[in-house]
Design a protein around this motif. Structure first.
Motif, PDB file in Angstrom:
ATOM      1  N   MET A  76      13.980 -13.385   0.789  1.00  9.48           N
ATOM      2  CA  MET A  76      14.144 -12.455  -0.327  1.00  9.48           C
ATOM      3  C   MET A  76      15.331 -11.499  -0.109  1.00  9.48           C
ATOM      4  O   MET A  76      15.992 -11.090  -1.057  1.00  9.48           O
ATOM      5  N   ARG A  77      15.574 -11.143   1.154  1.00  2.00           N
ATOM      6  CA  ARG A  77      16.699 -10.256   1.465  1.00  2.00           C
ATOM      7  C   ARG A  77      18.027 -10.994   1.336  1.00  2.00           C
ATOM      8  O   ARG A  77      19.042 -10.394   0.958  1.00  2.00           O
ATOM      9  N   LYS A  85      15.140 -14.470  -6.830  1.00  2.00           N
ATOM     10  CA  LYS A  85      14.067 -14.078  -5.918  1.00  2.00           C
ATOM     11  C   LYS A  85      12.698 -14.449  -6.498  1.00  2.00           C
ATOM     12  O   LYS A  85      11.829 -14.958  -5.790  1.00  2.00           O
ATOM     13  N   ALA A  86      12.529 -14.175  -7.799  1.00  2.00           N
ATOM     14  CA  ALA A  86      11.254 -14.486  -8.459  1.00  2.00           C
ATOM     15  C   ALA A  86      10.994 -15.987  -8.463  1.00  2.00           C
ATOM     16  O   ALA A  86       9.882 -16.446  -8.181  1.00  2.00           O
ATOM     17  N   ILE A  87      12.040 -16.766  -8.784  1.00  2.00           N
ATOM     18  CA  ILE A  87      11.914 -18.225  -8.805  1.00  2.00           C
ATOM     19  C   ILE A  87      11.569 -18.758  -7.420  1.00  2.00           C
ATOM     20  O   ILE A  87      10.703 -19.615  -7.253  1.00  2.00           O
ATOM     21  N   ALA A  88      12.247 -18.234  -6.403  1.00  3.57           N
ATOM     22  CA  ALA A  88      11.998 -18.667  -5.025  1.00  3.57           C
ATOM     23  C   ALA A  88      10.570 -18.341  -4.599  1.00  3.57           C
ATOM     24  O   ALA A  88       9.878 -19.163  -3.993  1.00  3.57           O
ATOM     25  N   ALA A  89      10.103 -17.117  -4.933  1.00  2.00           N
ATOM     26  CA  ALA A  89       8.744 -16.701  -4.567  1.00  2.00           C
ATOM     27  C   ALA A  89       7.697 -17.571  -5.246  1.00  2.00           C
ATOM     28  O   ALA A  89       6.725 -18.018  -4.614  1.00  2.00           O
ATOM     29  N   LEU A  90       7.893 -17.847  -6.556  1.00  3.54           N
ATOM     30  CA  LEU A  90       6.950 -18.686  -7.293  1.00  3.54           C
ATOM     31  C   LEU A  90       6.956 -20.121  -6.756  1.00  3.54           C
ATOM     32  O   LEU A  90       5.898 -20.759  -6.623  1.00  3.54           O
ATOM     33  N   SER A  91       8.150 -20.620  -6.458  1.00  9.67           N
ATOM     34  CA  SER A  91       8.268 -21.989  -5.941  1.00  9.67           C
ATOM     35  C   SER A  91       7.536 -22.138  -4.609  1.00  9.67           C
ATOM     36  O   SER A  91       6.822 -23.130  -4.385  1.00  9.67           O
TER      37      SER A  91
END
Length: 370
Positions: A76-77, A85-91
């Motif tokens: 995230m950093r 960041k949101a897409i990466a977290a959801l994925s």
């Protein structure tokens, strides 16, 4: 310290996989511990290791999840835009959820047959000794002891109950339930006037040798038919296949592969794997979260064979049967390819066949019309 994108991707993939293993391990150890605590009669087999080392597995699971969270924070950093960041977290979240579910499916697939076997969820063999067989010969003068040798050199034992004085008697071949030793049916079979009745125990039941399986029981049923159809005292144009509970799948298969004059099914199922999956799911408190019917190899699928059978069917089912709900029987009857009659036994449970006179009157009437 800076991390390259490739290094971050590598650690993300590794930590995600470890997190999947961690979540899966945590769920399995929790479930197995729950089964051991609340289902004391249930045998765990190879799964016992998860109960024995549940604390260690849980610690490793938590560590792998913490590693994943740390990797996610670093990721995230590194990512600059909020949308990415949101897409990466959801994925990553969906990866863990889907991955853990698939891993649990794989784990269940690898262990389900063992659980079913060691807990006798399909077969519940009952043995008798030779002295019991000798007593039966003394008690029932019309009971002929039968010994059949199968193609794989297994000996099957049972009886032929002779209720007819005709030179060639019609024959009813009976296949019992999962926990039934067929000598229990001799006194009932004696009441079928004019019909000989073949009562042969499954492999490992009674005095019969070997271990039961779907294919072996199918083949054994065909061998039983072939043996009796060649006997001079049997009318091979009037052989009826009858099954109760587990035996209905064997009776249906016999009628699909041999020339039977009719079929009698008592408390039948349409597809045993579907029925068994619900039973396992309920017992293990899995709440049908997994497609267990796709994992169960020991499947007596009567629904698949029913349309090809053009001879008459009599189906008897109890409206209070919780072992095989009546809807399963209705599904099978609806698919039957020949003339069919279904009788619902009012207030009948799974065992009505052993005490209900109405059901045997229906069977006698059906046999008269064959």
């Amino acid at each position: 310290m800076k991390f390259s994108k490739k290094r971050i991707l590598f650690f993300t993939i590794i930590s995600t996989l470890l997190s999947i293993l961690g979540v899966t391990g945590f769920i399995i150890s929790y479930k197995v511990t729950y089964w051991a605590k609340h289902l004391g009669q249930y045998k765990l087999g190879d799964l016992e290791i998860f109960r024995k080392y549940s604390s260690t597995i849980n610690i490793l699971a938590v560590c792998s999840i913490i590693l994943f969270l740390l990797t996610t924070l670093i990721l995230m950093r590194v990512i600059q835009k909020k949308s990415r960041k949101a897409i990466a977290a959801l994925s990553l979240t969906f990866s863990i959820i889907i991955g853990s579910y698939l891993f649990l499916c794989l784990f269940i697939y690898q262990n389900l047959d063992g659980i079913i076997k060691i807990n006798h969820l399909v077969y519940q063999p009952k043995k008798i000794d030779q002295s019991m067989s000798d007593k039966i010969s003394l008690l029932y003068s019309n009971a002929e002891e039968i010994k059949l040798n199968t193609s794989d050199n297994i000996n099957l034992y049972g009886w032929l109950i002779k209720n007819s004085s005709d030179k060639k008697a019609p024959l009813l071949i009976y296949f019992g339930g999962s926990g039934e030793e067929v000598s229990d049916m001799i006194s009932i079979a004696e009441d079928l006037e004019g019909w000989s009745v073949a009562l042969i125990n499954y492999r490992s039941y009674g005095l019969s040798e070997g271990e039961p399986s779907k294919i072996s029981l199918y083949n054994d049923a065909n061998s039983i038919y072939d043996y009796f159809s060649k006997r001079s005292d049997i009318d091979n144009k009037k052989i009826v296949s009858m099954g109760y509970s587990l035996g209905t799948g064997i009776a249906v298969n016999l009628s699909s592969e041999r020339s039977t004059a009719g079929t009698i099914l008592v408390s039948p199922y349409d597809n045993n794997s579907k029925l068994l999956s619900h039973k396992v799911s309920n017992v293990l408190k899995l709440h049908n979260m997994f497609p267990l019917s796709l994992f169960i190899e020991e499947s007596f699928n009567s629904l698949e064979k029913a349309p090809s059978i053009k001879t008459p069917l009599l189906c008897l089912a109890g409206d209070l049967d919780i072992n095989i709900p009546i809807q399963y029987s209705k599904n099978l009857v609806a698919a039957w390819g020949g003339e069919k009659t279904m009788k619902t036994i009012h207030r009948g449970d799974h065992f009505f066949i052993f005490s209900n006179g109405e059901s045997w009157n229906e069977i006698k009437n059906f046999l008269k019309g064959v």
